[in-house]
Motif scaffolding. Structure first.
Motif, mmCIF file in Angstrom:
data_model
loop_
_atom_site.group_PDB
_atom_site.id
_atom_site.type_symbol
_atom_site.label_atom_id
_atom_site.label_comp_id
_atom_site.label_asym_id
_atom_site.label_seq_id
_atom_site.Cartn_x
_atom_site.Cartn_y
_atom_site.Cartn_z
ATOM 1 N N THR A 1 5.718 8.219 6.257
ATOM 2 C CA THR A 1 5.247 6.983 6.884
ATOM 3 C C THR A 1 6.426 6.131 7.346
ATOM 4 O O THR A 1 6.434 5.616 8.470
ATOM 5 C CB THR A 1 4.356 6.180 5.904
ATOM 6 O OG1 THR A 1 3.258 6.999 5.512
ATOM 7 C CG2 THR A 1 3.852 4.903 6.533
ATOM 8 N N ILE A 2 7.422 5.982 6.486
ATOM 9 C CA ILE A 2 8.605 5.180 6.840
ATOM 10 C C ILE A 2 9.315 5.811 8.043
ATOM 11 O O ILE A 2 9.698 5.110 8.989
ATOM 12 C CB ILE A 2 9.556 5.047 5.632
ATOM 13 C CG1 ILE A 2 8.901 4.218 4.534
ATOM 14 C CG2 ILE A 2 10.888 4.417 6.060
ATOM 15 C CD1 ILE A 2 9.629 4.266 3.197
ATOM 16 N N LEU B 1 1.545 5.712 -2.454
ATOM 17 C CA LEU B 1 1.695 7.038 -1.875
ATOM 18 C C LEU B 1 2.705 7.856 -2.675
ATOM 19 O O LEU B 1 3.557 7.312 -3.366
ATOM 20 C CB LEU B 1 2.175 6.928 -0.425
ATOM 21 C CG LEU B 1 1.241 6.236 0.557
ATOM 22 C CD1 LEU B 1 1.897 6.179 1.936
ATOM 23 C CD2 LEU B 1 -0.107 6.904 0.625
ATOM 24 N N TYR C 1 11.493 1.261 -3.196
ATOM 25 C CA TYR C 1 10.142 1.192 -3.743
ATOM 26 C C TYR C 1 10.130 1.310 -5.263
ATOM 27 O O TYR C 1 9.383 0.620 -5.931
ATOM 28 C CB TYR C 1 9.227 2.236 -3.093
ATOM 29 C CG TYR C 1 8.480 1.622 -1.937
ATOM 30 C CD1 TYR C 1 7.273 0.962 -2.131
ATOM 31 C CD2 TYR C 1 9.005 1.652 -0.662
ATOM 32 C CE1 TYR C 1 6.611 0.373 -1.083
ATOM 33 C CE2 TYR C 1 8.349 1.070 0.397
ATOM 34 C CZ TYR C 1 7.153 0.431 0.180
ATOM 35 O OH TYR C 1 6.500 -0.164 1.218
ATOM 36 N N ARG D 1 13.061 3.406 1.438
ATOM 37 C CA ARG D 1 12.538 4.492 0.593
ATOM 38 C C ARG D 1 13.027 4.345 -0.845
ATOM 39 O O ARG D 1 12.252 4.467 -1.791
ATOM 40 C CB ARG D 1 12.998 5.808 1.187
ATOM 41 C CG ARG D 1 12.692 7.024 0.383
ATOM 42 C CD ARG D 1 13.252 8.198 1.136
ATOM 43 N NE ARG D 1 13.332 9.380 0.344
ATOM 44 C CZ ARG D 1 13.654 10.553 0.845
ATOM 45 N NH1 ARG D 1 13.922 10.683 2.115
ATOM 46 N NH2 ARG D 1 13.725 11.600 0.086
ATOM 47 N N ASP E 1 4.885 11.396 1.038
ATOM 48 C CA ASP E 1 4.017 10.732 2.009
ATOM 49 C C ASP E 1 4.599 9.389 2.431
ATOM 50 O O ASP E 1 4.515 9.003 3.598
ATOM 51 C CB ASP E 1 2.610 10.529 1.431
ATOM 52 C CG ASP E 1 1.849 11.833 1.286
ATOM 53 O OD1 ASP E 1 2.252 12.835 1.914
ATOM 54 O OD2 ASP E 1 0.844 11.854 0.544
ATOM 55 N N ARG E 2 5.191 8.678 1.479
ATOM 56 C CA ARG E 2 5.799 7.380 1.795
ATOM 57 C C ARG E 2 6.944 7.577 2.778
ATOM 58 O O ARG E 2 7.081 6.851 3.755
ATOM 59 C CB ARG E 2 6.304 6.699 0.525
ATOM 60 C CG ARG E 2 6.824 5.300 0.778
ATOM 61 C CD ARG E 2 7.318 4.614 -0.478
ATOM 62 N NE ARG E 2 6.436 4.785 -1.611
ATOM 63 C CZ ARG E 2 6.773 5.442 -2.725
ATOM 64 N NH1 ARG E 2 7.985 5.946 -2.882
ATOM 65 N NH2 ARG E 2 5.911 5.575 -3.705
ATOM 66 N N TRP E 3 7.787 8.593 2.532
ATOM 67 C CA TRP E 3 8.907 8.842 3.414
ATOM 68 C C TRP E 3 8.420 9.218 4.815
ATOM 69 O O TRP E 3 8.984 8.776 5.816
ATOM 70 C CB TRP E 3 9.819 9.924 2.859
ATOM 71 C CG TRP E 3 10.912 10.268 3.816
ATOM 72 C CD1 TRP E 3 11.119 11.468 4.434
ATOM 73 C CD2 TRP E 3 11.942 9.395 4.306
ATOM 74 N NE1 TRP E 3 12.213 11.401 5.258
ATOM 75 C CE2 TRP E 3 12.734 10.135 5.199
ATOM 76 C CE3 TRP E 3 12.257 8.069 4.064
ATOM 77 C CZ2 TRP E 3 13.830 9.590 5.861
ATOM 78 C CZ3 TRP E 3 13.356 7.517 4.712
ATOM 79 C CH2 TRP E 3 14.123 8.268 5.605
ATOM 80 N N GLN F 1 0.821 -1.208 0.000
ATOM 81 C CA GLN F 1 0.000 0.000 0.000
ATOM 82 C C GLN F 1 0.856 1.261 0.000
ATOM 83 O O GLN F 1 0.442 2.294 -0.508
ATOM 84 C CB GLN F 1 -0.953 0.002 1.193
ATOM 85 C CG GLN F 1 -2.084 -0.978 1.045
ATOM 86 C CD GLN F 1 -2.988 -1.003 2.261
ATOM 87 O OE1 GLN F 1 -2.670 -0.443 3.300
ATOM 88 N NE2 GLN F 1 -4.123 -1.665 2.127
ATOM 89 N N LEU F 2 2.043 1.176 0.553
ATOM 90 C CA LEU F 2 2.931 2.343 0.526
ATOM 91 C C LEU F 2 3.347 2.708 -0.890
ATOM 92 O O LEU F 2 3.733 3.840 -1.158
ATOM 93 C CB LEU F 2 4.184 2.079 1.367
ATOM 94 C CG LEU F 2 4.030 2.161 2.872
ATOM 95 C CD1 LEU F 2 5.359 1.843 3.551
ATOM 96 C CD2 LEU F 2 3.526 3.511 3.316
ATOM 97 N N ALA F 3 3.281 1.736 -1.795
ATOM 98 C CA ALA F 3 3.712 1.985 -3.173
ATOM 99 C C ALA F 3 2.846 3.022 -3.870
ATOM 100 O O ALA F 3 3.323 3.689 -4.788
ATOM 101 C CB ALA F 3 3.720 0.681 -3.976
ATOM 102 N N GLN G 1 6.034 2.552 -11.130
ATOM 103 C CA GLN G 1 5.887 3.828 -10.471
ATOM 104 C C GLN G 1 6.978 4.790 -10.907
ATOM 105 O O GLN G 1 8.119 4.394 -11.101
ATOM 106 C CB GLN G 1 5.965 3.614 -8.961
ATOM 107 C CG GLN G 1 5.766 4.878 -8.192
ATOM 108 C CD GLN G 1 5.858 4.600 -6.716
ATOM 109 O OE1 GLN G 1 6.128 3.497 -6.308
ATOM 110 N NE2 GLN G 1 5.651 5.618 -5.935
#
Length: 184
Positions: A151-152, A143, A175, A172, A147-149, A139-141, A182
């Motif tokens: 969350t990480i 973002l 991904y 990070r 936003d992914r960073w 699911q992080l893929a 992506q």
């Protein structure tokens, strides 16, 4: 002698010009109104075709590798190890770089130097798998990179987290390696 005018169009060509310009204005206003209404109808119809974040997450789960850890270790490590072997033998606390360097030094190791970052990222993902399911990682893929960073980084700072700043950076960067559809 010319008659004085009080601002009213008295010459016939002035009346014709005013009529033509007024007609052009009315036609342009009608076209603009129709274009705006058509655009509103198109935007309103988008509600039926737009996807939700959950639908994108489901798509990411289908498009990405079934298991990013195994995808990252495929060929380099899987000739000798299984995913269970990694967790049992190395746990989740050993630094991925130290582990890959140690394994690379072994006779018969199959780790191509170009694959080292990918292998390190896959081993680091195993640390995430300690708390999260593979579907959550997928699911992080969807973002944005920012936003992914966030969350990480938030997960890195959680009490009991086993990932370091270097691990977080490795996750990070991985991904785009694991989910090649992506944009970086």
């Amino acid at each position: 002698m010319e008659e004085e005018t009080s601002g009213i169009l008295t010459r016939p060509w002035e009346r014709v010009l005013a009529t033509v310009l007024g007609s052009i204005f009315i036609i342009l206003a009608a076209f603009t109104t129709e274009a705006v209404l058509a655009l509103k109808r198109d935007v309103d119809s988008l509600q039926n075709v737009l996807v939700t974040k959950q639908e994108l997450a489901n798509l990411a789960a289908c498009l990405g590798p079934a298991d990013p850890v195994l995808a990252g270790l495929e060929g380099s490590c899987t000739s000798c190890h299984t995913a269970d072997t990694f967790a049992e033998a190395h746990g989740y606390t050993m630094d991925a770089h130290v582990l890959v360097t140690r394994m690379s030094d072994l006779w018969g190791a199959n780790i191509d130097p170009a694959d080292v970052p990918k292998v390190e990222a896959a081993l680091t993902f195993m640390k995430c798998g300690h708390c999260h399911t593979i579907d959550r990682l997928k699911q992080l893929a969807i973002l944005s990179p920012q936003d992914r960073w966030q969350t990480i980084a938030r997960m890195r700072d959680e009490p009991g987290a086993t990932i370091t700043q270097e691990d977080a950076q490795r996750i990070r960067e991985s991904y785009t390696e694991f989910w090649t559809w992506q944009n970086p």
